[in-house]
Design a protein around this motif. Sequence first.
Motif, PDB file in Angstrom:
ATOM      1  N   ILE B 105       0.667  -1.174  -0.176  1.00 23.27           N
ATOM      2  CA  ILE B 105      -0.227   0.050  -0.582  1.00 23.27           C
ATOM      3  C   ILE B 105       1.016   1.384  -0.148  1.00 23.27           C
ATOM      4  O   ILE B 105       0.614   2.706  -0.767  1.00 23.27           O
ATOM      5  N   GLY B 108       2.333   1.618  -2.974  1.00 19.46           N
ATOM      6  CA  GLY B 108       0.922   1.780  -4.180  1.00 19.46           C
ATOM      7  C   GLY B 108       0.792   3.522  -4.449  1.00 19.46           C
ATOM      8  O   GLY B 108       1.013   3.895  -4.904  1.00 19.46           O
ATOM      9  N   MET B 109       0.625   4.262  -3.055  1.00 19.86           N
ATOM     10  CA  MET B 109       0.373   5.446  -2.852  1.00 19.86           C
ATOM     11  C   MET B 109       2.206   6.607  -3.616  1.00 19.86           C
ATOM     12  O   MET B 109       1.793   7.127  -4.087  1.00 19.86           O
ATOM     13  N   ALA B 112       0.184   6.239  -6.891  1.00 14.94           N
ATOM     14  CA  ALA B 112      -0.017   6.757  -7.208  1.00 14.94           C
ATOM     15  C   ALA B 112      -0.179   8.704  -7.370  1.00 14.94           C
ATOM     16  O   ALA B 112      -0.224   9.290  -8.408  1.00 14.94           O
ATOM     17  N   TRP B 120      -4.133   8.860  -2.055  1.00 16.71           N
ATOM     18  CA  TRP B 120      -5.204   8.274  -2.332  1.00 16.71           C
ATOM     19  C   TRP B 120      -5.688   8.543  -2.995  1.00 16.71           C
ATOM     20  O   TRP B 120      -6.619   9.848  -3.009  1.00 16.71           O
ATOM     21  N   ASP B 123      -9.621   5.473  -5.358  1.00 18.51           N
ATOM     22  CA  ASP B 123      -9.497   4.366  -6.002  1.00 18.51           C
ATOM     23  C   ASP B 123     -10.221   3.114  -5.978  1.00 18.51           C
ATOM     24  O   ASP B 123      -9.658   2.599  -4.442  1.00 18.51           O
ATOM     25  N   GLN B 126      -7.699   0.589  -3.953  1.00 17.16           N
ATOM     26  CA  GLN B 126      -6.634   0.990  -2.720  1.00 17.16           C
ATOM     27  C   GLN B 126      -7.333   0.948  -1.753  1.00 17.16           C
ATOM     28  O   GLN B 126      -7.224   0.297  -0.912  1.00 17.16           O
ATOM     29  N   ASN B 127      -8.497   1.443  -1.576  1.00 14.54           N
ATOM     30  CA  ASN B 127     -10.231   1.870  -0.819  1.00 14.54           C
ATOM     31  C   ASN B 127      -9.862   0.082   0.159  1.00 14.54           C
ATOM     32  O   ASN B 127      -9.692  -0.425   0.728  1.00 14.54           O
ATOM     33  N   SER B 180     -11.867   1.081 -12.239  1.00 16.81           N
ATOM     34  CA  SER B 180     -10.627   0.880 -10.976  1.00 16.81           C
ATOM     35  C   SER B 180      -9.846   1.796 -12.442  1.00 16.81           C
ATOM     36  O   SER B 180      -9.399   1.498 -13.203  1.00 16.81           O
ATOM     37  N   HIS B 182      -6.599   0.841 -11.579  1.00 11.84           N
ATOM     38  CA  HIS B 182      -5.763  -0.763 -11.759  1.00 11.84           C
ATOM     39  C   HIS B 182      -6.215  -1.160 -12.891  1.00 11.84           C
ATOM     40  O   HIS B 182      -6.317  -1.164 -13.391  1.00 11.84           O
TER      41      HIS B 182
END
Lengths: 69, 241
Positions: B105, B108-109, B112, B120, B123, B126-127, B180, B182
Motif C-alpha cells: 500500500i 502504491g501510494m 499513485a 490516495w 481508487d 486501493q480502498n 478502477s 488499476h
Amino acid sequence: MKKISSILFCFLAVVSPLWAQDVQMADTMRQEGKIYVVVAIVLVILLGLIAFLFFTDRKISRLEKKLNK
Amino acid sequence: MPDGDHTNPPYLRPEMKKTWWKIACVVLLIYTAVGGLLLEVPRLNIVNETIRALYFHVPMWFGMVFLFLMSTIYAIRYLRQPSIVADIYSTAYAHVGLVFGMLGIITGMIWANYTWGSPWHGDPKQNAAAIALLIYFAYFILRGSVSNDEQRAKLSAVYNIFAFVAMIPLLFIIPRMTSSMHPGNGGNPGFNTYDLDSRMRLVFYPAVTGWVLLGWWIATLRIRLKLIEEKIYDLEDEKNK
C-alpha cells in the motif's frame, strides 16, 4: 494495391519508432551509464539485507541444534 | 495441547531448513533488481519509466495473498486438530503477510502520487486493499485481547478464515465491477500494451516468484523462533515440576 500497402508498410516501419521516441523515458540517464549507479545501490541494499537474513537463519539453526541435545 | 519436541518434524516442516529454495529466491531477486532496471519496457505516456515499479509493487500483493492463504490453511488445520504448533504457523504467516500488504500500500501510494496525481485517489482497489489490511489488523487486536492461550488460538483461527474469505472479493471482485484505475480492472485498458508484453513478463514472473519466496523465508524464520520459544517454556515447566 500491393504497391500501396507496401509503401504504407515502409512508412509505418519508419515512423512508428519515432512515435515511440515521443514518450519521455530516462534515455539520457541510460546513455550516460548513470543507471548502473542506481543498479549498484539497489543491489548493495538487497544483498546486505539478504546476507543478514542468511545469518539469522544460521543462528536459528544453531539454537535448534542446541535445544535438541 | 500436545507438547513434546517442537523443533523436529512433524512440528518443523523439513523444507523450511533446506537451502536450495533460499538460493533460488536470492538469484531471482538479484535478476529482478538488475533486469527490472536495465531491460526494455514499453514506452507509455504518464507512467513512463515508473512502469518498472510493477516488478516491486505488484509482487508485494502476490506475497501477501500467498502468506494469508498459508495462514488460513493452518487456521483450518488448527480447528480440525488443535495444536499450539498450527497456531504458531498461522500467526507467523499472517504477520509477514501484513508486512507485505503494508509495503504494497505504501509503494502504491508513492506510485499513485506521480501517475494519478495524489497518493490516495479513492481508487476502488486501493480502498478495498486498505479495508483488507484493516481486517487483518483486527486479527492481531483480537489475539492481543484474549489472555487464555487455547481460546486465543481458537478465536483467531475462526476469525482468520473470515478475514481471508472477506479479502478475496475485496481485492479481486469488487474492483473489477466498478471503474478502477488499476490495470485490468473495471475494463481499464491502461496497461493492455504491457499485459501482452512478453518483455515485461520476462522480469515480472521471476520477480513474483522471488518476492513470494522471500516472504515465505521470513515467515519460516519467525515460525522456527516461536517453536524454539515454546520448547524453552516446556523445558522450564519440566524443571519446575
